[in-house]
Design a protein around this motif. Structure first.
Motif, PDB file in Angstrom:
ATOM      1  N   ASN A  15      -2.830  -8.610  -8.261  1.00  0.00           N
ATOM      2  CA  ASN A  15      -3.309  -7.902  -7.186  1.00  0.00           C
ATOM      3  C   ASN A  15      -4.915  -7.514  -7.256  1.00  0.00           C
ATOM      4  OD1 ASN A  15      -1.385  -7.780  -5.387  1.00  0.00           O
ATOM      5  ND2 ASN A  15      -0.002  -6.108  -6.402  1.00  0.00           N
ATOM      6  N   LEU A  39      -6.089   4.246 -10.952  1.00  0.00           N
ATOM      7  CA  LEU A  39      -4.951   3.733  -9.549  1.00  0.00           C
ATOM      8  C   LEU A  39      -4.321   2.589 -10.072  1.00  0.00           C
ATOM      9  CD1 LEU A  39      -7.302   3.872  -6.450  1.00  0.00           C
ATOM     10  CD2 LEU A  39      -5.024   4.681  -6.715  1.00  0.00           C
ATOM     11  N   ALA A  42      -1.568   3.819 -12.520  1.00  0.00           N
ATOM     12  CA  ALA A  42      -0.362   4.537 -11.657  1.00  0.00           C
ATOM     13  C   ALA A  42       0.520   3.378 -10.954  1.00  0.00           C
ATOM     14  CB  ALA A  42      -1.080   5.357 -10.645  1.00  0.00           C
ATOM     15  N   GLU A  43      -0.126   2.354 -10.479  1.00  0.00           N
ATOM     16  CA  GLU A  43       0.587   1.440  -9.945  1.00  0.00           C
ATOM     17  C   GLU A  43       1.231   0.895 -11.106  1.00  0.00           C
ATOM     18  OE1 GLU A  43      -1.626  -1.823  -8.167  1.00  0.00           O
ATOM     19  OE2 GLU A  43       0.193  -3.101  -8.430  1.00  0.00           O
ATOM     20  N   ARG A  47       5.473   0.456 -11.240  1.00  0.00           N
ATOM     21  CA  ARG A  47       6.296  -0.939 -11.315  1.00  0.00           C
ATOM     22  C   ARG A  47       7.281  -0.772 -12.557  1.00  0.00           C
ATOM     23  NH1 ARG A  47       4.426  -4.853  -8.003  1.00  0.00           N
ATOM     24  NH2 ARG A  47       2.599  -4.788  -6.910  1.00  0.00           N
TER      25      ARG A  47
ATOM     26  N   ILE B 357       1.083   8.012  -5.224  1.00  0.00           N
ATOM     27  CA  ILE B 357       0.332   6.816  -4.947  1.00  0.00           C
ATOM     28  C   ILE B 357       1.131   6.137  -3.420  1.00  0.00           C
ATOM     29  CG2 ILE B 357      -0.620   6.005  -6.938  1.00  0.00           C
ATOM     30  CD1 ILE B 357       1.258   3.781  -7.332  1.00  0.00           C
ATOM     31  N   ARG B 375      -3.097  -7.043   0.793  1.00  0.00           N
ATOM     32  CA  ARG B 375      -3.933  -5.957   0.273  1.00  0.00           C
ATOM     33  C   ARG B 375      -5.448  -6.139   0.317  1.00  0.00           C
ATOM     34  NH1 ARG B 375      -1.711  -3.535  -5.613  1.00  0.00           N
ATOM     35  NH2 ARG B 375      -3.658  -3.667  -6.427  1.00  0.00           N
ATOM     36  N   ARG B 384     -10.137   2.176  -2.119  1.00  0.00           N
ATOM     37  CA  ARG B 384      -9.342   1.437  -3.061  1.00  0.00           C
ATOM     38  C   ARG B 384      -7.941   2.429  -3.070  1.00  0.00           C
ATOM     39  NH1 ARG B 384      -9.817   0.611  -8.440  1.00  0.00           N
ATOM     40  NH2 ARG B 384      -8.143  -0.772  -8.461  1.00  0.00           N
ATOM     41  N   TYR B 385      -8.365   3.961  -3.041  1.00  0.00           N
ATOM     42  CA  TYR B 385      -6.932   4.783  -3.100  1.00  0.00           C
ATOM     43  C   TYR B 385      -6.189   4.972  -1.806  1.00  0.00           C
ATOM     44  CZ  TYR B 385     -10.140   8.101  -0.512  1.00  0.00           C
ATOM     45  OH  TYR B 385     -10.616   8.431   0.403  1.00  0.00           O
ATOM     46  N   ARG B 389      -0.415   0.352  -3.122  1.00  0.00           N
ATOM     47  CA  ARG B 389      -0.421  -0.419  -4.467  1.00  0.00           C
ATOM     48  C   ARG B 389       0.750  -1.378  -4.645  1.00  0.00           C
ATOM     49  NH1 ARG B 389      -5.296  -0.102  -6.737  1.00  0.00           N
ATOM     50  NH2 ARG B 389      -4.176  -0.880  -8.517  1.00  0.00           N
ATOM     51  N   MET B 390       1.907  -1.261  -3.848  1.00  0.00           N
ATOM     52  CA  MET B 390       2.933  -1.965  -3.830  1.00  0.00           C
ATOM     53  C   MET B 390       3.254  -2.243  -2.442  1.00  0.00           C
ATOM     54  SD  MET B 390       5.147  -0.597  -6.957  1.00  0.00           S
ATOM     55  CE  MET B 390       6.572  -1.401  -6.817  1.00  0.00           C
TER      56      MET B 390
END
Lengths: 76, 407
Positions: A15, A39, A42-43, A47, B357, B375, B384-385, B389-390
């Protein structure tokens, strides 16, 4: 056997448009070596949690791959 | 009036009248049903006999039934209806129009803003959003809402009081909805934006020349969807409705900006924290001692006189990602605005590093797009925040019993 940490690291890297890694050494530093910011970390945690059920940051910060693996073993 | 239900068949005037007046009369009835003919005939019977009808849908019944056993009986004195039975539905219509405060219907709020609570409406408050005149007669309404919820009841009353046909579309798969829209020549459709988003891909190139009006309600206005529907149905008029279980239909507009109508200026206010407040007298009866009811909906004031407002979301739309405030609805809108995306849901995911998140689920319009491309498209517009994120790509997103997308 697939390595959940490597797999998650590569998903985060994909990503970020970074090439996938073939392996991860224990000394690899998540922020310094892999250039992950909070960030990204955290991702990564989410996951890994999805696959293993463990939140690697639940009991404090982790900085290296070895620390991530040790958190997973504690719970495992 | 005909009620067309592809599962139970057609209920015509005569059969509907029989349903209303054939059964037992009791002062207070709890009705657990999803069948429109049953729900609506019981509703009218309650209005005629001056009784209270408590409506619950199946999904609430299990959990909520216990609470309902102790609910106080309606506040009117027990009294038998003195008039003779109306001869036909037309007589019933005129009788009810003249006695709109006689019976009541009680519903439970969805509880998205707290514990579900009982709201009691007379016909008077329900008819405020219903237009009854010669122009409205003979139309064919599609019932896309749950018949036991406020929006379903309002669609039914609109059809009933104007002697229109009503076609049950509730909880049918989109392909079946399209077939019924065609076969029954539906002219008026009222539904949530989520319903239309699910419907669009199944419409293909189907022509629906009879479609006169598309009404939106129950969820945040979606400009991209409205644009797509306008292109698809240029002849249809698009209406946006602001309604709630507490207040039924409160405001109506052709765009995302609502003007408070003349005569109701004293019934709407904006609080210091930018919530829309509505005067108690526009609402049904429920446990609320305040003169002004806080809808929980945030608004932006476009002009003060006349009062014109735009809804900007709810407090629950906002989450904190690592100290930054993010509006989930704004990110959902942006995802839906991408031509590759049909439907999107953005949810906060607990995380001990940043608190929360964002993760997203999307239904694609174009199957070849990847998570990474989505994305990147968002990263061009947002910090970005704010970017999920998924992003999981899913076949469909489930809707709530009210036809809304829930987080």
């Amino acid at each position: 056997m697939s390595d959940p940490v490597l797999k998650a690291v590569n998903e985060v890297r994909a990503n970020l448009n970074l090439p996938a890694l073939e392996s991860l050494s224990d000394e690899t530093h998540l922020r310094a070596d892999l250039q992950m910011d909070s960030l990204d970390l955290a991702e990564l945690a989410v996951r890994i949690e999805d696959v293993t059920g463990t939140d690697i940051f639940a009991s404090g910060l982790v900085s290296t791959v070895a620390e991530v693996r040790s958190r997973l073993q504690e719970k495992g | 009036m005909r009620l067309v239900d592809s599962q139970t068949g057609i209920t015509d005037n005569e059969a509907f009248y029989q349903k209303i007046f054939a059964g037992q009369v009791s002062r207070r009835r709890l009705l657990v049903s999803q069948d429109p003919a049953t729900v609506f005939s019981e509703l009218l019977r309650g209005f005629y006999y001056g009784n209270e009808t408590l409506l619950l849908d199946d999904s609430l019944y299990e959990n909520e039934w216990k609470q309902w056993e102790g609910v106080a009986v309606a506040n009117r004195e027990p009294e038998e209806h003195s008039g003779k039975l109306p001869d036909e539905l037309d007589d019933l219509r005129s009788w009810l129009s003249e006695h709109p405060g006689w019976g009541s219907v009680s519903l439970l709020t969805s509880g998205t803003t707290g514990k579900p609570q009982r709201v009691s409406h007379t016909l008077e408050s329900l008819l405020r959003g219903v237009k009854i005149n010669a122009n409205q007669r003979g139309k064919v309404w599609g019932l896309a809402f749950n018949p036991t919820h406020i929006a379903g009841i309002e669609v039914f009353l609109q059809a009933f009081f104007n002697d229109c046909d009503l076609v049950n579309l509730f909880s049918l798969p989109p392909e079946r909805v399209v077939e019924l829209l065609l076969e029954e020549e539906v002219t008026h459709l009222s539904a949530t934006p989520s319903f239309y988003r699910n419907l669009l891909p199944s419409l293909g190139q189907v022509e629906l020349p009879g479609l006169e009006r598309l009404t939106f309600g129950g969820e945040r206005f979606d400009p991209v969807l409205v644009h797509r529907l306008r292109e698809r149905f240029p002849a249809a008029r698009i209406t946006n409705v602001y309604a709630s279980t507490e207040g039924a239909t409160l405001l109506v507009s052709d765009t995302d900006i609502f003007t408070v109508p003349v005569g109701l200026e004293d019934s709407f206010r904006i609080s210091d924290d930018k919530h829309l407040l509505v005067s108690q007298r526009l609402l049904g009866e429920f446990q609320n001692n305040e003169e002004w009811y806080d809808t929980g909906d945030r608004v932006e004031e476009i002009s003060a006189e006349p009062l014109r407002i735009r809804f900007t979301g709810r407090d629950t739309d906002n989450v904190n990602v690592g100290g930054y405030n993010v509006n989930l609805a704004e990110i959902e809108d942006a995802l839906r605005g991408l031509h590759e995306v049909r439907e999107a849901r953005v949810i906060p995911r607990q995380n001990s590093l940043l608190g929360q998140i964002l993760v997203a689920e999307v239904v694609l319009q174009e199957p070849e797009v990847t998570e990474q491309q989505l994305r990147e498209a968002l990263e061009k517009r947002f910090q970005r925040y704010m970017v999920p994120r998924m992003i999981s790509i899913v076949q469909e997103l489930s809707l709530s019993r009210t036809g809304k997308l829930e987080r």
